[in-house]
Design a protein around this motif. Structure first.
Motif, PDB file in Angstrom:
ATOM      1  N   ARG A   1       3.010  -2.508   6.774  1.00  0.00           N
ATOM      2  CA  ARG A   1       3.721  -1.931   5.688  1.00  0.00           C
ATOM      3  C   ARG A   1       5.200  -1.858   5.981  1.00  0.00           C
ATOM      4  NH1 ARG A   1      -0.964   1.616   5.832  1.00  0.00           N
ATOM      5  NH2 ARG A   1      -2.037   1.572   3.896  1.00  0.00           N
TER       6      ARG A   1
ATOM      7  N   GLY B   1       0.901  -1.281   0.180  1.00  0.00           N
ATOM      8  CA  GLY B   1       0.143  -0.104   0.092  1.00  0.00           C
ATOM      9  C   GLY B   1       0.780   0.980  -0.126  1.00  0.00           C
ATOM     10  N   THR B   2       1.936   1.122  -0.845  1.00  0.00           N
ATOM     11  CA  THR B   2       2.925   2.469  -0.877  1.00  0.00           C
ATOM     12  C   THR B   2       3.078   2.824  -2.149  1.00  0.00           C
ATOM     13  OG1 THR B   2       4.732   1.186  -0.697  1.00  0.00           O
ATOM     14  CG2 THR B   2       3.874   1.862   1.294  1.00  0.00           C
TER      15      THR B   2
ATOM     16  N   ASP C   1       3.601   2.392   8.587  1.00  0.00           N
ATOM     17  CA  ASP C   1       2.422   2.559   9.424  1.00  0.00           C
ATOM     18  C   ASP C   1       2.563   3.416  10.649  1.00  0.00           C
ATOM     19  OD1 ASP C   1       0.616   0.733   7.985  1.00  0.00           O
ATOM     20  OD2 ASP C   1       1.765  -1.032   8.965  1.00  0.00           O
TER      21      ASP C   1
ATOM     22  N   PRO D   1      -2.535   6.713  -0.551  1.00  0.00           N
ATOM     23  CA  PRO D   1      -3.714   7.026   0.019  1.00  0.00           C
ATOM     24  C   PRO D   1      -4.971   6.296  -0.775  1.00  0.00           C
ATOM     25  CG  PRO D   1      -3.127   9.086  -0.857  1.00  0.00           C
ATOM     26  CD  PRO D   1      -2.170   7.967  -0.839  1.00  0.00           C
TER      27      PRO D   1
ATOM     28  N   ALA E   1      -5.486  -0.267  -1.470  1.00  0.00           N
ATOM     29  CA  ALA E   1      -6.335  -0.877  -0.489  1.00  0.00           C
ATOM     30  C   ALA E   1      -5.201  -1.002   0.719  1.00  0.00           C
ATOM     31  CB  ALA E   1      -6.724  -2.080  -1.086  1.00  0.00           C
ATOM     32  N   THR E   2      -5.987  -1.332   1.876  1.00  0.00           N
ATOM     33  CA  THR E   2      -5.082  -1.505   3.073  1.00  0.00           C
ATOM     34  C   THR E   2      -4.451  -2.833   2.916  1.00  0.00           C
ATOM     35  OG1 THR E   2      -6.570  -0.117   4.497  1.00  0.00           O
ATOM     36  CG2 THR E   2      -5.135  -1.768   5.555  1.00  0.00           C
ATOM     37  N   PRO E   3      -3.209  -3.043   3.147  1.00  0.00           N
ATOM     38  CA  PRO E   3      -2.409  -4.222   2.755  1.00  0.00           C
ATOM     39  C   PRO E   3      -2.757  -5.163   4.048  1.00  0.00           C
ATOM     40  CG  PRO E   3      -0.834  -2.790   3.622  1.00  0.00           C
ATOM     41  CD  PRO E   3      -2.194  -1.943   3.363  1.00  0.00           C
TER      42      PRO E   3
ATOM     43  N   VAL F   1       2.822   6.179   2.305  1.00  0.00           N
ATOM     44  CA  VAL F   1       1.659   5.441   2.143  1.00  0.00           C
ATOM     45  C   VAL F   1       0.916   5.920   1.138  1.00  0.00           C
ATOM     46  CG1 VAL F   1      -0.614   4.853   3.196  1.00  0.00           C
ATOM     47  CG2 VAL F   1       1.463   4.919   4.665  1.00  0.00           C
TER      48      VAL F   1
END
Length: 204
Positions: free
Chosen positions: A69, A39-40, A74, A60, A63-65, A58
């Motif tokens: 991270r 997610g980066t 995080d 935005p 999707a949230t991994p 990150v």
């Protein structure tokens, strides 16, 4: 066995990380890409001697991994800064047998690039993040050789930590990176000294 591959400027946003780097080094960063597994996203700058710099944050829009991270993103907060260094190894499994604290091997790809990287389960590298991330490139031409030169050369990478001697004792027997020095300081930090077309610049 460990060679310096690249350094990373982290930011709460990619725009902040890019702006900090460009303002310091006086060279524009090039488009990078996304890392869906973590997610980066990033942008890149080619340096002399086959090295490069990435600005990373990150994403935005991602999707949230399903895992923490990498690079401790995080938990990252505050102003953008030079915060991570990455060493390439010819055999990641062998490197992790010697340095298991580096994390677990993760296979990744983007476009024509293929690589394996060691990532701790919680995303946080040892020694308050001053331990290098380990990478094994599986592409014949890694970014450090593919990116156009920016005219900036990394002359010295100072790795500061209260327990710098212990960190050096772990790494120096395996490390081939003449520009890296370990310094004992109260606050963990990285500092990069560069020669650029605009003169000497310090990125931190």
């Amino acid at each position: 066995m460990l060679e310096l591959d690249h350094i990373a400027v982290l930011g709460e946003t990619l725009a902040e990380a890019v702006s900090h780097t460009e303002a310091t080094l006086g060279a524009p960063l090039l488009p990078g890409g996304e890392h869906p597994d973590f997610g980066t996203h990033n942008q890149l700058l080619g340096l002399d001697d086959g090295l490069y710099l990435e600005a990373i944050a990150v994403d935005p829009a991602a999707a949230t991994p399903g895992r923490a991270r990498w690079f401790g993103l995080d938990q990252f907060s505050g102003p953008p800064r030079l915060d991570k260094w990455v060493c390439r190894v010819p055999d990641l499994d062998r490197a992790l047998a010697l340095l298991p604290m580096a994390g677990e091997a993760v296979s990744l790809s983007r476009g024509s690039l293929r690589w394996r990287m060691a990532v701790p389960r919680d995303g946080i590298l040892p020694f308050a993040g001053m331990f290098p991330a380990l990478i094994e490139w599986q592409s014949p031409v890694p970014p450090g050789l593919a990116l156009p030169a920016s005219g900036a050369r990394l002359d010295r990478l100072s790795v500061a930590h209260p327990e710098a001697e212990a960190l050096a004792a772990l790494l120096v027997p395996h490390l081939t990176a003449p520009v890296v020095e370990f310094v004992t300081e109260a606050v963990p930090a990285l500092r990069g000294s560069f020669t650029t077309p605009r003169g000497i610049r310090v990125l931190q």
